[in-house]
Write an enzyme that holds these catalytic residues in place. Structure first.
Site, PDB file in Angstrom:
ATOM      1  N   ASP A 179       0.911  -1.142   0.000  1.00 32.12           N
ATOM      2  CA  ASP A 179       0.000   0.000   0.000  1.00 32.12           C
ATOM      3  C   ASP A 179       0.947   1.188   0.000  1.00 32.12           C
ATOM      4  O   ASP A 179       1.578   1.489   1.024  1.00 32.12           O
ATOM      5  CB  ASP A 179      -0.861   0.007   1.263  1.00 32.12           C
ATOM      6  CG  ASP A 179      -1.840   1.172   1.230  1.00 32.12           C
ATOM      7  OD1 ASP A 179      -1.422   2.268   0.827  1.00 32.12           O
ATOM      8  OD2 ASP A 179      -3.008   0.984   1.585  1.00 32.12           O
ATOM      9  N   HIS A 180       1.079   1.839  -1.139  1.00 33.00           N
ATOM     10  CA  HIS A 180       2.180   2.807  -1.231  1.00 33.00           C
ATOM     11  C   HIS A 180       2.011   3.969  -0.256  1.00 33.00           C
ATOM     12  O   HIS A 180       2.973   4.655   0.058  1.00 33.00           O
ATOM     13  CB  HIS A 180       2.404   3.273  -2.681  1.00 33.00           C
ATOM     14  CG  HIS A 180       1.414   4.278  -3.177  1.00 33.00           C
ATOM     15  ND1 HIS A 180       0.170   3.937  -3.619  1.00 33.00           N
ATOM     16  CD2 HIS A 180       1.483   5.622  -3.290  1.00 33.00           C
ATOM     17  CE1 HIS A 180      -0.475   5.025  -4.002  1.00 33.00           C
ATOM     18  NE2 HIS A 180       0.295   6.063  -3.810  1.00 33.00           N
ATOM     19  N   HIS A 242      -5.727   2.684   1.233  1.00 29.77           N
ATOM     20  CA  HIS A 242      -4.947   3.828   1.724  1.00 29.77           C
ATOM     21  C   HIS A 242      -5.600   4.516   2.924  1.00 29.77           C
ATOM     22  O   HIS A 242      -4.959   4.764   3.938  1.00 29.77           O
ATOM     23  CB  HIS A 242      -4.769   4.878   0.623  1.00 29.77           C
ATOM     24  CG  HIS A 242      -4.223   4.326  -0.658  1.00 29.77           C
ATOM     25  ND1 HIS A 242      -3.279   3.341  -0.700  1.00 29.77           N
ATOM     26  CD2 HIS A 242      -4.481   4.633  -1.959  1.00 29.77           C
ATOM     27  CE1 HIS A 242      -2.969   3.076  -1.963  1.00 29.77           C
ATOM     28  NE2 HIS A 242      -3.699   3.837  -2.742  1.00 29.77           N
TER      29      HIS A 242
HETATM   30  C1  BG6 Z   1      -3.674   4.736  -6.273  1.00 28.34           C
HETATM   31  C2  BG6 Z   1      -5.041   4.826  -6.862  1.00 28.34           C
HETATM   32  O1  BG6 Z   1      -3.583   3.657  -5.401  1.00 28.34           O
HETATM   33  O2  BG6 Z   1      -3.378   5.927  -5.568  1.00 28.34           O
HETATM   34  C3  BG6 Z   1      -5.152   6.016  -7.771  1.00 28.34           C
HETATM   35  O3  BG6 Z   1      -5.337   3.645  -7.593  1.00 28.34           O
HETATM   36  C4  BG6 Z   1      -4.715   7.270  -7.067  1.00 28.34           C
HETATM   37  O4  BG6 Z   1      -6.469   6.150  -8.286  1.00 28.34           O
HETATM   38  C5  BG6 Z   1      -3.380   7.086  -6.386  1.00 28.34           C
HETATM   39  O5  BG6 Z   1      -4.639   8.306  -8.010  1.00 28.34           O
HETATM   40  C6  BG6 Z   1      -3.031   8.264  -5.510  1.00 28.34           C
HETATM   41  O6  BG6 Z   1      -1.712   8.122  -5.070  1.00 28.34           O
HETATM   42  P1  BG6 Z   1      -0.850   9.381  -4.683  1.00 28.34           P
HETATM   43  O7  BG6 Z   1       0.406   8.803  -4.139  1.00 28.34           O
HETATM   44  O8  BG6 Z   1      -0.664  10.181  -5.923  1.00 28.34           O
HETATM   45  O9  BG6 Z   1      -1.646  10.123  -3.656  1.00 28.34           O
END
Ligand code: BG6
Length: 493
Positions: A179-180, A242
Site C-alpha cells: 500500500d504505497h 490507503h
Molecule cells: C492509487 C489509486 O492507489 O493511488 C489512484 O489507484 C490514485 O487512483 C493514487 O490516483 C493516488 O496516489 P498518490 O500517491 O498520488 O496520492
C-alpha cells in the site's frame, strides 16, 4: 540533517509487467534512485519480464526513457545511469504459456543464494498463474519474496481467493502487499509524532479529541485508467486500502515495538473495531459522487462519463463517509473520511480536532476560541501544523487569534523526499514487512467495506453529480455539518 543508507543483501529482482505503467512511472525510477544513493549492492540484477517480445537492448532503452521522464536531469549523473542500466536484463515470458520460463530459470540460477524478489506489477488475475509457474519451475527459494499491489480483490470473497492462490506457493512472511501510502514520508512521521513525543498520547482519545478527518483529494481524473476504475470506484480504489491504513495509524494503540507483526496486530484491532455500516445505515453515513464536466487549474475538463465513453455508470469518483471505532479509546469520536477525483485541490491530510476548552476566562471582546487542531499534511508540502489560540500581539486589550505552529518539512530539512516505492522496494529486499499489509488486515478491511458496497448495490440512488474542480457534492458537506462540524479548509489551498 543526515540521511542514512541501510545496506541490503545482494538480490535479484524480477519485475513481471516490466513494460507497464507502474514499472515505468514508479519502479524503475525508484530503483535507479536507490542505486544512485549507493544502496543497491554491486552485482544486484533487475530482470524485466513480460509478454512483450523485447531484446535486452530494447528494455534498456525503455528503462532509460522511464528514468529520463521521471527523474530530474540534475538527479541522474551519467555514471550512475550507466551503472544502473548495466544491471538490467529482460526475459519474454507469459503466465499462460510455457515459453520463457526455462530461460528465466537459467538467468536466476546464477544467483541461487541471493535474495530473490518477484514483483508482480500485473493485474490480479495473473497473480495466481504467475505464482503457480514460479513454483512449477522451482524458482521459489527460501530467500524468495513476492510483491503484489492492489486491487487485492473486489470484495472480501475475491480477496480471500487471491490470497489463497498466492498462499499456495508463498508463506505469509514471503508475501509483501504494497500500500504505497504506508511508504510515504509523512505517514511514517505520524508514528514518530504519536510515539516519540510525550505530548500527544495522553490526549489521544475520546476524552480530548472531538473528531478526526482524513481527506485524500486529487485534481486528476481517471486518465487512462477508466477501464479499471469503472470496475472499482473510489471506495475500493482509495478507502479500502490507503485511507483505512491511515485511519489505523491514527487510531491504533501503541505497538510493543515497530516490528512488523506488533504494528500489524495493532492495525488489525482497529479494523476489527470499525462499527459495521450495514443496510439503511449506509444511506446516512456515506455519500457517493461522480464528477461532471467542469474546470480545474489546468482548464476545462470532461465529465467522468465522457472520459469513460459511456452514458451510464454508477461508479463513484468521490466518497465521503463517517466511520466509528467501537472501542474504549475512540467511542463517540467520528472519523470523517473523504476522497475523490477532479476535486478543487490536490491534498492528502489528516486533521485531528480537539475538544473545546471547558470554560473561557476571557471576555467576549477577546473573540471566539477555536479548538486546537493537529493537521498532518501528507502531500503536497509535507508537514505538520498545530493550531493554537494565542494573544494578538500589541496593545488593545486581550484579543485572541487562532494561528498554526507550522512545520513544513521542506523548509525544516533540506533533503529530497524519496518516493514511497524507494523505501518499500528496499524493505522487501531487507525482509521488513512492517509497511506491508498482512493478509488478515486486508480481509478485515474488506469485511467493513463489503456491506457498504452491498447496500449501494441494492439502492436505487445514483452517485450525486458534482462539478469537476469543486470539493464534491453538497451532500458531503451536509454529512459533516449535520453533526455541527465542518471540513477543514487550509488557507494555502
Ligand atoms: C492509487 C489509486 O492507489 O493511488 C489512484 O489507484 C490514485 O487512483 C493514487 O490516483 C493516488 O496516489 P498518490 O500517491 O498520488 O496520492
Amino acid at each position: 540533517m543526515t540521511s542514512r543508507i541501510i545496506p541490503v543483501d545482494l538480490f535479484d529482482l524480477v519485475v513481471f509487467g516490466a513494460t507497464g505503467d507502474l514499472a515505468q512511472r514508479k519502479l524503475l525510477p525508484a530503483l535507479f534512485h536507490r542505486d544512485m544513493q549507493g544502496q543497491v549492492p554491486p552485482g544486484a540484477r533487475i530482470i524485466g519480464c513480460s509478454r512483450r517480445a523485447l531484446s535486452r537492448e530494447a528494455f534498456v532503452d525503455f528503462a532509460l526513457k522511464a528514468i529520463e521522464d521521471h527523474v530530474a536531469a540534475s538527479d541522474r549523473p551519467a555514471d550512475s545511469l550507466t551503472r544502473f542500466l548495466e544491471r538490467l536484463d529482460y526475459v519474454t515470458a507469459d503466465a499462460a504459456q510455457d515459453a520463457g520460463w526455462a530461460e528465466l530459470g537459467q538467468r536466476l540460477a546464477a544467483g541461487a543464494d541471493r535474495v530473490r524478489v518477484f514483483y508482480l506489477a500485473v493485474g490480479p488475475d495473473l497473480f495466481g498463474p504467475i505464482c503457480d509457474r514460479l513454483a512449477a519451475c522451482q524458482l521459489v527459494t527460501p530467500r524468495t519474496r513476492v510483491v503484489i499491489e492492489k486491487p487485492l480483490g473486489k470484495s472480501g470473497k475475491s480477496a480471500r481467493a487471491l490470497n489463497e492462490s498466492i498462499g499456495r506457493v508463498f508463506a505469509e512472511p514471503q508475501i509483501y502487499r504494497i500500500d504505497h501510502y504506508l511508504g510515504k514520508e509523512t505517514v511514517q512521521n505520524l508514528m514518530a509524532l504519536r510515539f516519540a513525543n510525550a505530548l500527544f498520547e495522553p490526549v489521544w482519545n475520546s476524552g480530548h479529541i472531538d473528531h478526526v478527518q482524513i481527506t485524500v483529494a486529487e485534481t486528476l481524473g481517471v486518465e487512462s485508467r477508466a477501464g479499471y476504475y469503472d470496475t472499482a470506484g473510489a471506495l475500493r480504489d482509495m478507502v479500502q486500502n490507503h485511507i483505512l491504513q491511515l485511519l489505523c495509524l491514527v487510531a491504533m494503540e501503541p505497538p510493543v515495538s515497530t516490528d512488523a507483526d506488533s504494528l500489524r496486530d495493532e492495525k488489525l484491532k482497529v479494523l476489527k473495531s470499525l462499527r459495521p455500516v450495514a443496510g439503511d445505515q449506509a444511506a446516512h453515513v456515506t455519500v457517493r459522487g461522480q464528477y461532471r464536466a467542469g474546470a480545474t487549474g489546468g482548464g476545462a475538463v470532461k465529465g467522468y462519463l465522457e472520459e469513460l465513453g459511456s452514458t451510464a455508470s454508477r461508479t463513484e469518483t468521490f466518497v465521503a463517509l463517517k466511520a466509528e471505532i467501537a472501542n474504549w479509546r475512540w467511542s463517540g469520536v467520528p472519523f470523517y473520511l473523504r476522497t475523490g477525483k477532479r476535486l478543487a485541490g490536490r491534498v492528502s491530510e489528516i486533521v485531528v480536532t480537539f475538544k473545546p476548552i471547558p470554560h473561557s476566562v476571557f471576555d467576549a471582546s477577546a473573540g471566539p476560541i477555536a479548538p486546537n487542531r493537529l493537521v498532518i499534511r501528507l502531500q503536497p508540502d509535507e508537514g505538520v501544523k498545530l493550531w493554537l489560540m494565542i494573544k494578538d500581539p500589541g496593545p488593545g486589550g486581550m484579543r485572541l487569534s487562532h494561528v498554526p505552529l507550522d512545520m513544513s518539512f521542506a523548509d525544516a530539512f533540506n533533503v529530497r523526499n524519496p518516493d514511497a516505492y524507494e523505501r518499500l522496494i528496499m524493505d522487501v529486499v531487507r525482509g521488513n514487512q512492517a509497511l506491508f499489509m498482512r493478509r488478515d488486515e486486508v480481509e478485515a478491511a474488506w469485511a467493513w467495506i463489503d456491506p457498504i458496497l452491498d447496500s449501494w448495490g441494492t439502492s436505487a440512488e445514483l452517485p450525486k453529480p458534482y462539478t469537476a474542480g469543486t470539493w464534491g457534492p453538497s451532500a458531503a458537506v451536509a454529512l459533516i455539518e449535520r453533526d455541527g462540524r465542518t471540513w477543514y479548509e487550509d488557507q494555502d489551498l
